[in-house]
Design a protein around this motif. Sequence first.
Motif, PDB file in Angstrom:
ATOM      1  N   ALA A 125      15.497  -7.619 -13.722  1.00 26.60           N
ATOM      2  CA  ALA A 125      14.988  -6.422 -14.395  1.00 26.60           C
ATOM      3  C   ALA A 125      14.074  -5.580 -13.519  1.00 26.60           C
ATOM      4  N   GLY A 126      14.051  -5.867 -12.226  1.00 28.54           N
ATOM      5  CA  GLY A 126      13.213  -5.029 -11.372  1.00 28.54           C
ATOM      6  C   GLY A 126      13.380  -5.353  -9.913  1.00 28.54           C
ATOM      7  N   ALA A 127      13.233  -4.330  -9.076  1.00 28.40           N
ATOM      8  CA  ALA A 127      13.299  -4.465  -7.623  1.00 28.40           C
ATOM      9  C   ALA A 127      12.249  -3.540  -7.027  1.00 28.40           C
ATOM     10  N   LEU A 128      11.148  -4.133  -6.577  1.00 29.97           N
ATOM     11  CA  LEU A 128      10.067  -3.369  -5.945  1.00 29.97           C
ATOM     12  C   LEU A 128      10.043  -3.701  -4.464  1.00 29.97           C
ATOM     13  N   VAL A 129      10.480  -2.752  -3.672  1.00 33.75           N
ATOM     14  CA  VAL A 129      10.599  -2.929  -2.226  1.00 33.75           C
ATOM     15  C   VAL A 129       9.211  -2.998  -1.605  1.00 33.75           C
ATOM     16  N   TRP A 130       9.082  -3.851  -0.612  1.00 35.58           N
ATOM     17  CA  TRP A 130       7.890  -3.799   0.237  1.00 35.58           C
ATOM     18  C   TRP A 130       8.233  -2.972   1.467  1.00 35.58           C
ATOM     19  N   GLN A 131       7.754  -1.777   1.623  1.00 36.80           N
ATOM     20  CA  GLN A 131       6.750  -1.059   0.895  1.00 36.80           C
ATOM     21  C   GLN A 131       7.125   0.418   0.980  1.00 36.80           C
ATOM     22  N   LEU A 132       6.517   1.277   0.172  1.00 34.54           N
ATOM     23  CA  LEU A 132       6.833   2.705   0.257  1.00 34.54           C
ATOM     24  C   LEU A 132       6.212   3.354   1.488  1.00 34.54           C
ATOM     25  N   ASN A 133       4.928   3.076   1.747  1.00 33.65           N
ATOM     26  CA  ASN A 133       4.141   3.904   2.659  1.00 33.65           C
ATOM     27  C   ASN A 133       3.422   3.074   3.712  1.00 33.65           C
ATOM     28  N   ASP A 134       2.903   3.771   4.711  1.00 32.98           N
ATOM     29  CA  ASP A 134       2.103   3.168   5.772  1.00 32.98           C
ATOM     30  C   ASP A 134       0.696   3.738   5.735  1.00 32.98           C
ATOM     31  N   CYS A 135      -0.260   2.980   6.327  1.00 33.57           N
ATOM     32  CA  CYS A 135      -1.645   3.462   6.409  1.00 33.57           C
ATOM     33  C   CYS A 135      -2.031   3.885   7.816  1.00 33.57           C
ATOM     34  N   TRP A 136      -1.139   3.675   8.785  1.00 33.54           N
ATOM     35  CA  TRP A 136      -1.356   4.143  10.157  1.00 33.54           C
ATOM     36  C   TRP A 136       0.002   4.054  10.853  1.00 33.54           C
ATOM     37  N   PRO A 137       0.144   4.572  12.083  1.00 36.46           N
ATOM     38  CA  PRO A 137       1.455   4.532  12.750  1.00 36.46           C
ATOM     39  C   PRO A 137       1.767   3.122  13.241  1.00 36.46           C
TER      40      PRO A 137
END
Length: 814
Positions: free
Chosen positions: A594-606
């Motif tokens: 019932a769910g698929a949450l990918v790691w991860q959407l965003n980054d905090c630095w390059p």
Amino acid sequence: MTRSNVHDGWHLRAVGGPVPVHLADREVPARVPGSTHLDLLAAGLIPDPYLDRNEAELAWMHRVDWQYSTTFEARPPRDGERVDLVFDGIDTVATVELNGEVLGHTANMHRGYRFDVGRSLRAGGNDLTVTLWSALTAAERAEAELGWRQRAYPHPYNAIRKMACSFGWDWGPDLQTAGLFRPVGLERWDTARIARVRPLVTLDDDGTGRVEVHLELDRAADHDYTAEVVIGGHTARTAVTGDLAHVTALVPEARLWWPAGYGDQPLYDLTVTLLADGRQVDAVHRRIGFRTVTVETEPDEIGSPFTFVVNGRRVFAKGANWIPDDHFLTRVTRDRLVRRVDQAVAANMNMLRVWGGGIYETDDFYDVCDERGMMVWQDFPFACAFYAEEEPLRSEVEAEARENVTRLVAHPSLVLWNGNNENLPAYTDWEGWQDSLEGRSWGGGYYTDVLPEIVAELDPTRPYATGSPHSPGDLPPNDAHHGTRHDWDVWNSLDYTHYRDHVPRFSAEFGFQGPPTWTTLTRWIHDEPLTPTSPAFLAHQKAVNGNRNLDRGLAPHLPVPTDFEDWHWATQLNQARAVAFGVEHYRSWWPRTAGALVWQLNDCWPVTSWAAVDNDERPKPLYYALKHAFAPRLLTLQPRAGRPTLVAVNDHDEPWTGTVRVTRQVFTGAVLAASVLRLSVLPRSIVLLDLADHLLEPTDPTREVLVATTADARTHHLFREDLDLRYDATPFTADVTPEPGGYRVDVRATSYVRDLSLLADKVAADAVVNDMLISLTAGESHHFLVRTAETLPDPTLLLHPRVLRSANTSASLT
């Protein structure tokens, strides 16, 4: 009540620790809200921490004590007036002084602080100083007092209430920020003020929206107080006795708030006013949405589900994990959050999980999610570590939880409180961890008692989960048949096809690494030559065995190139394929999964990481793979009963009907077998379609492709890995045409072309393409739209082989 910001005239200086000579006795202008790194960077006194290997060169800052100071004009309080100095966020261990008087001490980044300064305030200039003590030193001291406890990384981030990833993570820098990172204000009030307001939003059976508003007051004088609530043109009032009040407001026929893809997101303005003898003395404004949310967990014939139910409808959670969008939190503006959440919505996501090694996000984040129907799963800030349950940590945990549950309760986007990230399997499954405790507390009481009790008291409208991953009872926390699961075996040791080894009830974390986009990479890393093992590149690869896993993941599917630019493309492509493979597998098992949450959407630095969008906000190929894999209507070929089966996934309110044309053809276009299947999929359902043997048995598996097509979706299936396929290395022709706002690139396939992608940022830094990873059979055409503010002197650069790329050339690399 009135509030004036205390943001002007601040200065920063180092007051203790290993201060470099060039900073000794040096005072620099400081921005508030802000941080020490950003102030020193603006003054030209440190290099950019994100650039090359500068992070390591700034490790001395971990041990330095800092002092922020300013002088502000203010008048003393009038008779009966209260004046409070309010810090919305201090990072982290601090002493606050006004006019030489110590107002108090702070030790928690996750909460705010309020000081009564009526007796300290003087006419004219008032001297305010905030001394920030080294968080690392404070954490080490706390650990020595409370006892050592295991954690996933070297620094004792678990001994202090500070953003855990500030001390470094396997995708983040070890910079250990310090500063006044949220607003500072002077609040004046008399009579009384609204100290806290909690609107609990529910729906009656007849569709009436019910808002139970709970207020807490600070009183300065005795009056006849009335609390008034106005929402949707409806008003409710109650007399206030003591310091607490409860007002019920009803909105007949309330319009429902829905997750993205399920309906609209109407929001109602809520105003709570405090009257004293009929005169307004304070008011608070919120926006709410009417919806119900539960999580279905009752055992079934398989195990224990974990299915979100919104407004009575079961929802497949399509989304990603969210980390702080910049390590320096004050750079994350509302506009940046809008762009990021809009990217998630455009990728067909409906949920973001605010991960427990970060922060309780800003009000702006939840506001933006409210507006866009982005459900928010909110972790409490505990991650990959054991935590002491004794004082003084226990009181800090309780205080921050109460403050933030109260702060966030109004947001309809918030659908789950979660106790922690991976601390339950750390206790039960991670080798040696439990034994290392030697009887010490580890945080279990927070997750099973303290936090659920606070949620039940302050926010009974939402579900609470003990942790992620979590299974009920005494079951292993990461059991695929129960609750939530994290799947990291693929990244750590297995090929991505092993995602199919498990059918979890809800996959809350899974992912695969890839480098950032080319322009982001080359903006921040300047090794000569640039290679996967060059020093600065490795400084931006934080994962243990990261590069080894990238090459291991490539080897079964694509050659591991020796040319760095080709390696960059191949690893990005493999990242996209790996994660999409997992998503399609999970979606094909709805409603069991019932769910698929990918790691991860965003980054905090390059950094080389699992993110779909890099720190310069550029989408990687993975982003487009997620957009396709999360599409409302999906065709995917999955193994069932020992043979490939076509699965049609309909995540839409309307039935999906029509036909599916399935062909097996050679790369040059000749059709060898064909079939037309009837398609009828109910709303929010899946259907399995059997394929005839003649479609699944290739004559030459190295030169053939299976293609299934409807008006709404398409899937391709190859009979061998790319390593063994005999692709045409030049399978298309292409032209570029200027258009308003950018360029159009038209491609016509002369042979089968797989995962065609336009890496437009290599030509113009601001260029964004509308899609990637397009596969075409011979004779088919596709056009890409490139948006850029630049006028390219040579638009044909968009057709260069290192810009317009496909798997065909990756498979032929040597």
